[in-house]
Scaffold this motif. Sequence first.
Motif, PDB file in Angstrom:
ATOM      1  N   TYR A  66      29.954 118.594  48.791  1.00  0.00           N
ATOM      2  CA  TYR A  66      29.542 119.225  50.033  1.00  0.00           C
ATOM      3  C   TYR A  66      29.782 118.221  51.149  1.00  0.00           C
ATOM      4  N   SER A  68      31.065 117.625  55.579  1.00  0.00           N
ATOM      5  CA  SER A  68      31.293 118.146  56.927  1.00  0.00           C
ATOM      6  C   SER A  68      32.453 117.403  57.567  1.00  0.00           C
ATOM      7  N   TYR A  69      33.322 118.140  58.235  1.00  0.00           N
ATOM      8  CA  TYR A  69      34.465 117.518  58.897  1.00  0.00           C
ATOM      9  C   TYR A  69      34.048 116.611  60.056  1.00  0.00           C
ATOM     10  N   TYR A  99      35.604 121.728  46.740  1.00  0.00           N
ATOM     11  CA  TYR A  99      35.190 121.270  48.067  1.00  0.00           C
ATOM     12  C   TYR A  99      34.510 122.415  48.808  1.00  0.00           C
ATOM     13  N   GLU A 101      32.411 123.321  52.443  1.00  0.00           N
ATOM     14  CA  GLU A 101      32.135 122.850  53.770  1.00  0.00           C
ATOM     15  C   GLU A 101      30.655 122.973  54.144  1.00  0.00           C
ATOM     16  N   TYR A 103      28.233 122.797  57.737  1.00  0.00           N
ATOM     17  CA  TYR A 103      28.385 122.913  59.189  1.00  0.00           C
ATOM     18  C   TYR A 103      27.155 122.367  59.913  1.00  0.00           C
ATOM     19  N   GLY A 108      32.565 121.436  63.538  1.00  0.00           N
ATOM     20  CA  GLY A 108      32.852 121.411  62.112  1.00  0.00           C
ATOM     21  C   GLY A 108      33.248 122.781  61.596  1.00  0.00           C
ATOM     22  N   SER A 112      36.853 123.957  59.946  1.00  0.00           N
ATOM     23  CA  SER A 112      36.925 124.683  58.682  1.00  0.00           C
ATOM     24  C   SER A 112      37.760 125.950  58.818  1.00  0.00           C
ATOM     25  N   SER A 127      42.721 119.119  55.425  1.00  0.00           N
ATOM     26  CA  SER A 127      41.420 118.438  55.355  1.00  0.00           C
ATOM     27  C   SER A 127      41.586 116.929  55.455  1.00  0.00           C
TER      28      SER A 127
END
Length: 223
Positions: A66, A68-69, A99, A101, A103, A108, A112, A127
């Motif tokens: 898990y 977050s970008y 993977y 995502e 938020y 973020g 996604s 990613s």
Amino acid sequence: MNKFLPVAALAVAATLGGTWFLTQPTPAGEPLLGAAFAQDAGEIDTSSIVDMVQGEADAPVEIIEYASYTCPHCAAFHGNQYPQLKADYIDTGKVRFVYREVYFDRFGLWASMMARCGGEMRFFGISEILYAQQQEWIAGGQDPAAIAENLRRIGLTAGIDAEQLDACMSDATTAQTLVAWFEENAERDNVTSTPTLYIDGTKYSNMSYADLSELIEERLAAQ
């Protein structure tokens, strides 16, 4: 990072009007998406959202990440531990890597939506660009217009068609569905920070590659 935003606040990332709408301020006191989009997460069907997966389906060990970008710790994990994990275990058929995502903010979520726009074939490559260039594409700080344009540029560079990209980034239904899906995952798996790892169903926090490899080897030996 461990602060999540509600569905309505995050889903402002997309609605009719395309990328232009993403950058517009919300008038004080006005709902972010209006009554038409103010659904409770539990009312949204999330079955259309698929996990992004690498590795063999029958690999002996499963790892779910898990992340977050917009999380610096996740960027560090993907710059250090992940390439070794992929080379040693995912590409060799020992680990199935999932993977999912998380938020923390609308940026973020936008990232996604853009990454998923490329489909499963492009998702992981996009990613890695997002993590490698995290400081650059978030450089606009709280300027939504700059961040939206940075993300769009990454998508175009990755080979996503401009028309397709704009359609993905303006899809309000997908935005809400992704956030509802994330909230379901977070509640079920008690995800409160990132990166969070599940190795064969057991939850772990971020760790060094040496510790991660040791856990994987223990599970392989127990097969």
